[in-house]
Design a protein around this motif. Structure first.
Motif, PDB file in Angstrom:
ATOM      1  N   ALA A  30     -10.711   3.463  -9.369  1.00 19.32           N
ATOM      2  CA  ALA A  30     -10.472   2.010  -9.374  1.00 19.32           C
ATOM      3  C   ALA A  30     -10.853   1.404  -8.021  1.00 19.32           C
ATOM      4  O   ALA A  30     -11.488   0.344  -7.957  1.00 19.32           O
ATOM      5  N   LEU A  31     -10.470   2.087  -6.934  1.00 14.70           N
ATOM      6  CA  LEU A  31     -10.820   1.586  -5.589  1.00 14.70           C
ATOM      7  C   LEU A  31     -12.336   1.509  -5.425  1.00 14.70           C
ATOM      8  O   LEU A  31     -12.867   0.543  -4.869  1.00 14.70           O
ATOM      9  N   SER A  32     -13.030   2.527  -5.940  1.00 15.53           N
ATOM     10  CA  SER A  32     -14.489   2.566  -5.784  1.00 15.53           C
ATOM     11  C   SER A  32     -15.154   1.402  -6.514  1.00 15.53           C
ATOM     12  O   SER A  32     -16.263   0.999  -6.170  1.00 15.53           O
ATOM     13  N   LYS A  33     -14.481   0.881  -7.540  1.00 12.74           N
ATOM     14  CA  LYS A  33     -15.027  -0.251  -8.302  1.00 12.74           C
ATOM     15  C   LYS A  33     -14.539  -1.586  -7.742  1.00 12.74           C
ATOM     16  O   LYS A  33     -14.800  -2.640  -8.331  1.00 12.74           O
ATOM     17  N   GLY A  34     -13.740  -1.535  -6.661  1.00 13.17           N
ATOM     18  CA  GLY A  34     -13.321  -2.780  -6.017  1.00 13.17           C
ATOM     19  C   GLY A  34     -11.976  -3.325  -6.455  1.00 13.17           C
ATOM     20  O   GLY A  34     -11.604  -4.442  -6.083  1.00 13.17           O
ATOM     21  N   TYR A  35     -11.236  -2.563  -7.240  1.00 19.10           N
ATOM     22  CA  TYR A  35      -9.902  -3.037  -7.643  1.00 19.10           C
ATOM     23  C   TYR A  35      -8.910  -2.813  -6.513  1.00 19.10           C
ATOM     24  O   TYR A  35      -8.992  -1.811  -5.789  1.00 19.10           O
ATOM     25  N   VAL A  36      -7.975  -3.740  -6.359  1.00 18.93           N
ATOM     26  CA  VAL A  36      -6.801  -3.476  -5.548  1.00 18.93           C
ATOM     27  C   VAL A  36      -5.893  -2.624  -6.427  1.00 18.93           C
ATOM     28  O   VAL A  36      -5.675  -2.943  -7.595  1.00 18.93           O
ATOM     29  N   VAL A  37      -5.421  -1.515  -5.889  1.00 17.18           N
ATOM     30  CA  VAL A  37      -4.599  -0.601  -6.678  1.00 17.18           C
ATOM     31  C   VAL A  37      -3.149  -0.731  -6.236  1.00 17.18           C
ATOM     32  O   VAL A  37      -2.854  -0.684  -5.030  1.00 17.18           O
ATOM     33  N   VAL A  38      -2.269  -0.925  -7.203  1.00 18.15           N
ATOM     34  CA  VAL A  38      -0.835  -0.983  -6.905  1.00 18.15           C
ATOM     35  C   VAL A  38      -0.141   0.048  -7.777  1.00 18.15           C
ATOM     36  O   VAL A  38      -0.394   0.115  -8.988  1.00 18.15           O
ATOM     37  N   SER A  39       0.707   0.856  -7.163  1.00 12.94           N
ATOM     38  CA  SER A  39       1.465   1.824  -7.942  1.00 12.94           C
ATOM     39  C   SER A  39       2.953   1.565  -7.773  1.00 12.94           C
ATOM     40  O   SER A  39       3.510   1.752  -6.690  1.00 12.94           O
ATOM     41  N   PRO A  40       3.597   1.097  -8.857  1.00 17.83           N
ATOM     42  CA  PRO A  40       5.025   0.818  -8.778  1.00 17.83           C
ATOM     43  C   PRO A  40       5.861   2.051  -9.078  1.00 17.83           C
ATOM     44  O   PRO A  40       5.597   2.765 -10.046  1.00 17.83           O
ATOM     45  N   GLY A  41       6.858   2.323  -8.264  1.00 15.58           N
ATOM     46  CA  GLY A  41       7.884   3.268  -8.671  1.00 15.58           C
ATOM     47  C   GLY A  41       8.805   2.556  -9.649  1.00 15.58           C
ATOM     48  O   GLY A  41       8.767   1.335  -9.766  1.00 15.58           O
ATOM     49  N   ALA A  42       9.607   3.312 -10.363  1.00 15.32           N
ATOM     50  CA  ALA A  42      10.567   2.681 -11.276  1.00 15.32           C
ATOM     51  C   ALA A  42      11.700   3.658 -11.553  1.00 15.32           C
ATOM     52  O   ALA A  42      11.492   4.870 -11.615  1.00 15.32           O
ATOM     53  N   ARG A  43      12.894   3.079 -11.718  1.00 17.07           N
ATOM     54  CA  ARG A  43      14.024   3.924 -12.111  1.00 17.07           C
ATOM     55  C   ARG A  43      13.775   4.481 -13.516  1.00 17.07           C
ATOM     56  O   ARG A  43      13.042   3.895 -14.303  1.00 17.07           O
ATOM     57  N   GLY A  44      14.401   5.614 -13.782  1.00 16.05           N
ATOM     58  CA  GLY A  44      14.243   6.236 -15.099  1.00 16.05           C
ATOM     59  C   GLY A  44      15.509   6.956 -15.501  1.00 16.05           C
ATOM     60  O   GLY A  44      16.533   6.887 -14.806  1.00 16.05           O
ATOM     61  N   SER A  45      15.417   7.656 -16.629  1.00 20.64           N
ATOM     62  CA  SER A  45      16.626   8.184 -17.274  1.00 20.64           C
ATOM     63  C   SER A  45      17.464   9.082 -16.376  1.00 20.64           C
ATOM     64  O   SER A  45      18.672   9.167 -16.555  1.00 20.64           O
ATOM     65  N   ALA A  46      16.843   9.759 -15.415  1.00 23.95           N
ATOM     66  CA  ALA A  46      17.616  10.690 -14.579  1.00 23.95           C
ATOM     67  C   ALA A  46      18.005  10.108 -13.227  1.00 23.95           C
ATOM     68  O   ALA A  46      18.631  10.794 -12.413  1.00 23.95           O
ATOM     69  N   SER A  47      17.662   8.849 -12.987  1.00 21.08           N
ATOM     70  CA  SER A  47      18.013   8.251 -11.683  1.00 21.08           C
ATOM     71  C   SER A  47      19.530   8.218 -11.526  1.00 21.08           C
ATOM     72  O   SER A  47      20.254   7.839 -12.440  1.00 21.08           O
ATOM     73  N   GLU A  48      19.972   8.590 -10.349  1.00 22.07           N
ATOM     74  CA  GLU A  48      21.411   8.670 -10.105  1.00 22.07           C
ATOM     75  C   GLU A  48      21.672   8.294  -8.659  1.00 22.07           C
ATOM     76  O   GLU A  48      20.976   8.763  -7.766  1.00 22.07           O
ATOM     77  N   VAL A  49      22.632   7.444  -8.433  1.00 25.75           N
ATOM     78  CA  VAL A  49      23.062   7.112  -7.069  1.00 25.75           C
ATOM     79  C   VAL A  49      24.576   7.231  -7.031  1.00 25.75           C
ATOM     80  O   VAL A  49      25.271   6.573  -7.823  1.00 25.75           O
TER      81      VAL A  49
ATOM     82  N   GLY B 204      26.594   9.401  -8.159  1.00 34.14           N
ATOM     83  CA  GLY B 204      27.220   9.808  -9.420  1.00 34.14           C
ATOM     84  C   GLY B 204      27.108   8.792 -10.540  1.00 34.14           C
ATOM     85  O   GLY B 204      27.701   8.977 -11.609  1.00 34.14           O
ATOM     86  N   VAL B 205      26.372   7.708 -10.316  1.00 37.78           N
ATOM     87  CA  VAL B 205      26.195   6.693 -11.359  1.00 37.78           C
ATOM     88  C   VAL B 205      24.729   6.714 -11.792  1.00 37.78           C
ATOM     89  O   VAL B 205      23.831   6.715 -10.949  1.00 37.78           O
ATOM     90  N   PHE B 206      24.485   6.735 -13.095  1.00 38.32           N
ATOM     91  CA  PHE B 206      23.100   6.648 -13.580  1.00 38.32           C
ATOM     92  C   PHE B 206      22.604   5.214 -13.398  1.00 38.32           C
ATOM     93  O   PHE B 206      23.234   4.272 -13.866  1.00 38.32           O
ATOM     94  N   THR B 207      21.489   5.072 -12.715  1.00 44.78           N
ATOM     95  CA  THR B 207      20.985   3.728 -12.395  1.00 44.78           C
ATOM     96  C   THR B 207      19.758   3.349 -13.213  1.00 44.78           C
ATOM     97  O   THR B 207      19.305   2.209 -13.137  1.00 44.78           O
ATOM     98  N   GLY B 208      19.223   4.310 -13.999  1.00 44.50           N
ATOM     99  CA  GLY B 208      17.916   4.029 -14.608  1.00 44.50           C
ATOM    100  C   GLY B 208      17.889   4.064 -16.115  1.00 44.50           C
ATOM    101  O   GLY B 208      16.828   4.207 -16.723  1.00 44.50           O
ATOM    102  N   LYS B 209      19.051   3.914 -16.758  1.00 46.68           N
ATOM    103  CA  LYS B 209      19.040   3.903 -18.227  1.00 46.68           C
ATOM    104  C   LYS B 209      18.411   2.593 -18.711  1.00 46.68           C
ATOM    105  O   LYS B 209      18.350   1.602 -17.979  1.00 46.68           O
ATOM    106  N   SER B 210      17.973   2.584 -19.965  1.00 46.00           N
ATOM    107  CA  SER B 210      17.336   1.399 -20.545  1.00 46.00           C
ATOM    108  C   SER B 210      18.152   0.151 -20.249  1.00 46.00           C
ATOM    109  O   SER B 210      19.379   0.191 -20.396  1.00 46.00           O
ATOM    110  N   PRO B 211      17.554  -0.952 -19.868  1.00 51.70           N
ATOM    111  CA  PRO B 211      16.115  -1.215 -19.734  1.00 51.70           C
ATOM    112  C   PRO B 211      15.590  -1.149 -18.301  1.00 51.70           C
ATOM    113  O   PRO B 211      14.636  -1.842 -17.950  1.00 51.70           O
TER     114      PRO B 211
END
Ligand code: DHB
Length: 489
Positions: free
Chosen positions: A124-143, A145-152
């Motif tokens: 994508a970079l070679s074709k001139g796109y700005v590339v953005v990669s977002p992290g995101a919480r998910g089913s196993a995210s935990e802070v 002892g609390v699950f932080t990444g359940k739907s949605p």
């Protein structure tokens, strides 16, 4: 689906403020906080600026995942253009690394994929796109002892990342009016959902609580590889399609599956439930406009399988002589034996046990709380790791699904937002599902494609089954980026 050596996280953004005891992170893009990096692509070296670990909400609940990375072709700082684009006009390729509905760190052009396919970021970079990669919480995210990444949570995070890009559009390279989201599998489902649910007010309370930027969150294009979506109906679709291989035998006549009578009964029951749902969609064939029902759905899917084989022969010279179930005449694939084809698909990888997604728990103990699928984990709560989430599985376990959970299931399904009033569907879509990918059943991507075409909310929907591709993504990058380039013109 990426592996990355753990690197110490250095936040580009440090908390700037304290409000009512809450840490407040600034949403302002820091144009001077970057490193210069290079990555090899074929025989070229791609140079880019990397802005890493940018917090995209003001009040993160999970500072490990609510971060994004931005990568910009270095030419844009030298007043040059790359391909068709300039620093002003470059579209943003928003590539999520979400797999299995698990949490995802922001990705990097340097990463090597586990599935053997190319990392699309250097391309994508070679074709001139700005590339953005977002992290995101998910089913196993935990802070703590609390699950932080359940739907949605995951879709809320992707929307917050889009809003960050829109909020900073004037000061960042590229244009947030042309965000192209890309993801595979669970990440493909989320990419489709991001494209379908633009500006839907139902996500607003979640975004507000995080202090997401107050901008729109619709996007320009969705790329979705093997989207594991429509989880409400995926179990039924699966048995409708694959029930017929339950009694398949190997070359020695030995049964391939050791399903119990109870499992076979579940499979039959789920299979019988799918037609009512599919028929309720009221879809029309994209080929001839005919009303689609369970009576012609098989023929409709077959059309895409035949098209996939034909395209592989025509564009790659693929040898089809090994497939006794395929009829070829004068270089044209004219027919396939559909049941034999499905047996071929499931020789690559065995089918999932019924129910394929909303498990009934450990099949030996029938203990739903102990054992869950990726989807059961997605629909847990802050304090409970897994939940059953369909009426079917709930009834089998003698429980009911709360309205609160039904609402959180609804918020994860792209199908619910395609053509929905008051929502901004992305105008451009590219959907691929491998012809030997059995992670979800073919009616799921085929229905998504057909609904997009039928409601007319999109300007272009490019769909193929990809010949002999298993469950994977970001293949055929030349083809993908030719399509992206054409819609970005
Ligand atoms: C993924 C695969 C699955 O089979 C599934 O049910 C959910 C997610 C994945 O690869 O992301």
């Amino acid at each position: 689906a990426f592996v990355c050596l753990a690197a110490p996280v250095v936040y580009a953004d440090t908390p700037t403020n304290q409000q009512e005891g809450k840490t407040v992170y600034s949403l302002d893009f820091k144009a001077d906080q970057y490193t210069e990096e290079t990555v090899a692509l074929d025989d070229k070296t791609i140079a880019y600026r990397a802005y890493k670990n940018i917090m995209y909400v003001q009040h993160p609940v999970d500072t490990t995942y609510q971060l994004l990375n931005v990568f910009v072709p270095v030419e844009y700082y030298e007043g040059k253009s790359v391909g068709d684009f300039t620093a002003e006009t470059a579209p943003i390729f928003l590539k999520n690394d979400i797999g299995g509905y698990m949490p995802a760190l922001p990705g990097d052009p340097q990463m090597v994929r586990e599935d053997g396919n190319a990392n699309p970021m250097p391309f994508a970079l070679s074709k001139g796109y700005v590339v953005v990669s977002p992290g995101a919480r998910g089913s196993a995210s935990e802070v703590n002892g609390v699950f932080t990444g359940k739907s949605p949570a995951a879709i809320v995070d992707l929307k917050a990342a889009v809003r960050y890009l829109r909020y900073n559009d004037a000061v960042m390279p590229g244009t947030a009016e042309k965000i192209i989201s890309d993801g595979t599998s669970a990440g493909g489902a989320l990419s489709a959902l991001l494209g379908a649910s633009g500006n839907d007010a139902l996500y607003e309370p979640y975004l507000k609580a995080l202090g997401a930027a107050e901008t729109p969150d619709h996007i320009f294009a969705t790329v979705a590889f093997c989207p594991i979506t429509d989880l409400e109906h995926a179990d039924m679709a699966y048995e409708w399609l694959y029930n017929r291989v339950n009694d398949d035998k190997d070359a020695n006549g030995k049964p391939l599956y050791q399903f119990t009578d109870a499992q076979k009964a579940l499979s039959a029951e789920l299979k019988a439930l799918y037609p009512a749902y599919f028929n309720s969609l009221g879809l029309k064939s994209v080929i001839d406009g005919a009303a689609l029902t369970d009576a012609n759905l098989e023929a409709y899917i077959k059309h895409f399988v035949i098209a996939a084989a034909q395209k592989a022969m025509d564009t790659k010279g693929t040898d089809m002589s090994g497939y006794a179930w395929m009829t070829i005449s004068n270089g044209k694939v004219t027919d396939i034996d559909f049941n034999a084809y499905l047996s071929h698909v499931t020789r690559w990888q065995p089918i999932k046990d019924p129910p394929a997604f909303d498990w009934l728990g450990d099949q030996s103990t029938q203990e739903p709380r102990k054992f869950g699928s990726r989807e059961n984990k997605l629909f847990g709560t802050e304090t409970q790791d897994v939940s059953v989430y369909t009426d079917f599985s709930a009834a089998k376990l003698g429980v009911t699904i709360s309205q609160e959970l039904k609402d959180r299931v609804y918020l994860m399904n792209a199908m619910n937002f395609v053509g929905k009033k008051g929502v901004n569907n992305a105008p451009y879509w590219y959907i691929r599902h491998g012809s030997i990918d059995r992670d979800t059943a073919f009616p799921v991507p085929v229905s998504l494609y057909t609904k997009l075409m039928n409601v007319g909310a999109a300007k272009d929907v490019n769909f193929d089954l990809a010949w002999d591709r298993p469950h994977s993504g970001d293949y055929d990058l030349d083809e993908l980026f030719a399509w992206i380039g054409s819609v970005c013109k």
